[in-house]
Design a protein around this motif. Structure first.
Motif, short mmCIF file in Angstrom:
data_model
loop_
_atom_site.label_atom_id
_atom_site.label_comp_id
_atom_site.label_asym_id
_atom_site.label_seq_id
_atom_site.Cartn_x
_atom_site.Cartn_y
_atom_site.Cartn_z
N THR A 105 -5.58 -4.05 -61.58
CA THR A 105 -6.46 -4.94 -60.80
C THR A 105 -5.69 -5.91 -59.93
O THR A 105 -6.29 -6.63 -59.14
CB THR A 105 -7.37 -5.75 -61.73
OG1 THR A 105 -6.57 -6.61 -62.56
CG2 THR A 105 -8.21 -4.84 -62.62
N SER A 157 -5.64 -12.19 -61.74
CA SER A 157 -5.09 -11.03 -62.45
C SER A 157 -3.62 -11.26 -62.79
O SER A 157 -3.15 -10.84 -63.85
CB SER A 157 -5.23 -9.77 -61.59
OG SER A 157 -6.58 -9.49 -61.37
N LYS A 217 -3.84 -7.21 -56.91
CA LYS A 217 -3.82 -6.87 -55.48
C LYS A 217 -2.83 -7.78 -54.76
O LYS A 217 -2.67 -8.95 -55.12
CB LYS A 217 -5.21 -7.03 -54.86
CG LYS A 217 -6.28 -6.20 -55.53
CD LYS A 217 -6.10 -4.74 -55.25
CE LYS A 217 -7.24 -3.95 -55.87
NZ LYS A 217 -6.82 -2.81 -56.61
N SER A 256 -4.39 -2.18 -68.12
CA SER A 256 -5.65 -2.25 -67.39
C SER A 256 -5.65 -3.42 -66.39
O SER A 256 -6.21 -3.31 -65.31
CB SER A 256 -6.83 -2.39 -68.36
OG SER A 256 -6.78 -3.61 -69.04
N VAL A 257 -4.99 -4.53 -66.74
CA VAL A 257 -4.91 -5.67 -65.83
C VAL A 257 -4.00 -5.36 -64.64
O VAL A 257 -4.27 -5.78 -63.52
CB VAL A 257 -4.43 -6.94 -66.58
CG1 VAL A 257 -4.12 -8.07 -65.63
CG2 VAL A 257 -5.47 -7.37 -67.60
#
Length: 136
Positions: free
Chosen positions: A67, A24, A69, A63-64
């Protein structure tokens, strides 16, 4: 963790370590790089298409970002630092683009009112200060 001192760019080093799986952080890095390059190419002729492209890239990057983490590798941390640096540059370029659009809109409004006053000079007469003298 031992760090290799290669001369290849961080995205290439990270990509080779992931062997086909794009993280990501790397995806965000790639999108941010495209966004920066798009904003550097903007001019009066291609401004509308560039704005559409920038909007699409911003949505994709947003949106990325959701994601991503924690628990980053060293390469991902370097990519993150580059993303942060580019983000400051992107913010400045977007603010500058916004000012250009604002100036163009104000200039258009001034031209429109000037043309209207020229075509009908008596339409917007002000009657302030008019009074009747009622002497007895």
């Amino acid at each position: 963790m031992e760090r290799s001192h290669s001369t290849e760019p961080p995205e290439t080093a990270c990509r080779s370590k992931w062997t086909g799986v794009m993280s990501s952080v790397l995806l965000c890095y790639t999108i941010t790089k495209q966004l920066k390059e798009a904003l550097e190419q903007v001019n009066d002729e291609n401004r509308e298409t560039t704005i559409e492209e920038v909007e699409a890239l911003l949505e994709k990057r947003q949106s990325v970002l959701g994601t991503i983490k924690p628990s980053y590798t060293q390469d991902e941390q370097e990519l993150g630092k580059q993303i942060i640096a580019w983000n400051a540059q992107i913010d400045r370029q977007l603010a500058q683009l916004r000012l250009q659009i604002k100036r163009d809109m104000n200039g258009l409004t001034k031209k429109k009112t000037a043309a209207q006053k020229y075509s009908n000079p008596y339409e917007f007469l002000q009657y302030d200060g008019m009074f009747y003298d009622k002497k007895k």
